[in-house]
Every structure is written in C-alpha cells, then in structure tokens.
Design a protein around this motif. Structure first.
Motif, short mmCIF file in Angstrom:
data_model
loop_
_atom_site.label_atom_id
_atom_site.label_comp_id
_atom_site.label_asym_id
_atom_site.label_seq_id
_atom_site.Cartn_x
_atom_site.Cartn_y
_atom_site.Cartn_z
N GLU A 129 0.82 -1.22 0.00
CA GLU A 129 0.00 0.00 0.00
C GLU A 129 0.85 1.27 0.00
O GLU A 129 1.83 1.39 0.73
CB GLU A 129 -0.90 0.00 1.24
CG GLU A 129 -1.96 1.07 1.21
CD GLU A 129 -2.91 0.95 2.38
OE1 GLU A 129 -3.33 2.00 2.88
OE2 GLU A 129 -3.23 -0.18 2.76
N GLY A 130 0.48 2.22 -0.88
CA GLY A 130 1.12 3.52 -0.92
C GLY A 130 2.47 3.57 -1.63
O GLY A 130 3.13 4.61 -1.62
N PHE A 131 2.88 2.48 -2.28
CA PHE A 131 4.19 2.45 -2.95
C PHE A 131 4.25 3.48 -4.08
O PHE A 131 3.34 3.60 -4.89
CB PHE A 131 4.45 1.05 -3.53
CG PHE A 131 5.69 0.98 -4.37
CD1 PHE A 131 6.95 0.98 -3.78
CD2 PHE A 131 5.61 0.91 -5.74
CE1 PHE A 131 8.09 0.91 -4.55
CE2 PHE A 131 6.75 0.84 -6.53
CZ PHE A 131 7.99 0.84 -5.93
N THR A 132 5.34 4.22 -4.12
CA THR A 132 5.60 5.16 -5.21
C THR A 132 6.99 4.85 -5.76
O THR A 132 7.95 4.78 -5.00
CB THR A 132 5.53 6.63 -4.73
OG1 THR A 132 4.20 6.88 -4.29
CG2 THR A 132 5.88 7.59 -5.84
N GLY A 133 7.07 4.63 -7.06
CA GLY A 133 8.35 4.32 -7.70
C GLY A 133 8.14 3.37 -8.86
O GLY A 133 7.02 3.07 -9.26
N LEU A 155 6.80 0.05 -14.82
CA LEU A 155 5.65 0.94 -14.62
C LEU A 155 5.94 1.91 -13.48
O LEU A 155 6.52 1.53 -12.47
CB LEU A 155 4.40 0.15 -14.23
CG LEU A 155 3.69 -0.63 -15.32
CD1 LEU A 155 2.49 -1.37 -14.72
CD2 LEU A 155 3.23 0.28 -16.43
N GLN A 156 5.53 3.14 -13.64
CA GLN A 156 5.71 4.14 -12.60
C GLN A 156 4.46 4.12 -11.72
O GLN A 156 3.38 4.51 -12.15
CB GLN A 156 5.92 5.53 -13.20
CG GLN A 156 6.11 6.62 -12.16
CD GLN A 156 7.35 6.40 -11.30
OE1 GLN A 156 8.40 6.00 -11.79
NE2 GLN A 156 7.24 6.67 -10.02
N ARG A 171 -0.55 2.86 -7.32
CA ARG A 171 -1.33 2.62 -8.53
C ARG A 171 -0.57 3.01 -9.79
O ARG A 171 0.18 3.98 -9.80
CB ARG A 171 -2.62 3.42 -8.49
CG ARG A 171 -3.62 2.83 -7.52
CD ARG A 171 -4.86 3.66 -7.45
NE ARG A 171 -4.86 4.16 -6.07
CZ ARG A 171 -5.32 5.31 -5.67
NH1 ARG A 171 -5.85 6.13 -6.52
NH2 ARG A 171 -5.28 5.64 -4.41
N ALA A 172 -0.85 2.25 -10.87
CA ALA A 172 -0.31 2.55 -12.19
C ALA A 172 -1.30 2.05 -13.23
O ALA A 172 -2.22 1.29 -12.89
CB ALA A 172 1.05 1.88 -12.39
N GLU A 173 -1.14 2.47 -14.49
CA GLU A 173 -2.03 2.03 -15.57
C GLU A 173 -1.20 1.53 -16.74
O GLU A 173 -0.11 2.03 -17.00
CB GLU A 173 -2.92 3.18 -16.04
CG GLU A 173 -3.91 3.61 -15.00
CD GLU A 173 -4.86 4.69 -15.52
OE1 GLU A 173 -4.56 5.31 -16.56
OE2 GLU A 173 -5.90 4.90 -14.89
N THR A 174 -1.75 0.53 -17.44
CA THR A 174 -1.08 -0.02 -18.61
C THR A 174 -2.09 -0.70 -19.52
O THR A 174 -3.16 -1.10 -19.08
CB THR A 174 0.02 -1.03 -18.23
OG1 THR A 174 0.71 -1.44 -19.41
CG2 THR A 174 -0.54 -2.25 -17.53
#
Length: 62
Positions: free
Chosen positions: A9-13, A19-20, A25-28
C-alpha cells in the motif's frame, strides 16, 4: 486500460516492467504486464471488456 495496484500500500516508484507507480497505482495496456501482475498478487482493474477471440474455422463444405 487496466489499473494495477501494488500489494504494498502507498508504494511510489518503478515497479512491474518499469511501470511508474504513484501511491500504489499505475495504468497499462500491456497484456503481458497485466498477466504478470495478476499472477503476483497485484490488484488489476480492467476498464475495457475482454477482447473477443475469433471463432474457429467454419466447417468445410464437401
């Protein structure tokens, strides 16, 4: 477009296939990345309906 959420939860990177992720969250659109994410415990929300598979070959007329 599919939205992928990390199990952390809350991962950024950078994550799966580069994927960023922002706040987990990310989209692809990449079907390989989506399949990988599903197999490895990510939550995948797919906005698009599944692609139709072509029907088999029609029976031959003799």
């Amino acid at each position: 477009m599919a939205r992928i959420e990390t199990p952390r939860e809350g991962f950024t990177g950078r994550g799966v296939a580069g994927l960023q992720f922002e706040d987990g969250r990310a989209e692809t659109d990449d079907p390989a990345v989506i399949a990988y994410a599903r197999r490895h415990g990510y939550t995948v929300t797919d906005d698009a309906p599944p692609a139709k598979k072509p029907a088999g070959r029609p029976p031959s007329k003799k």
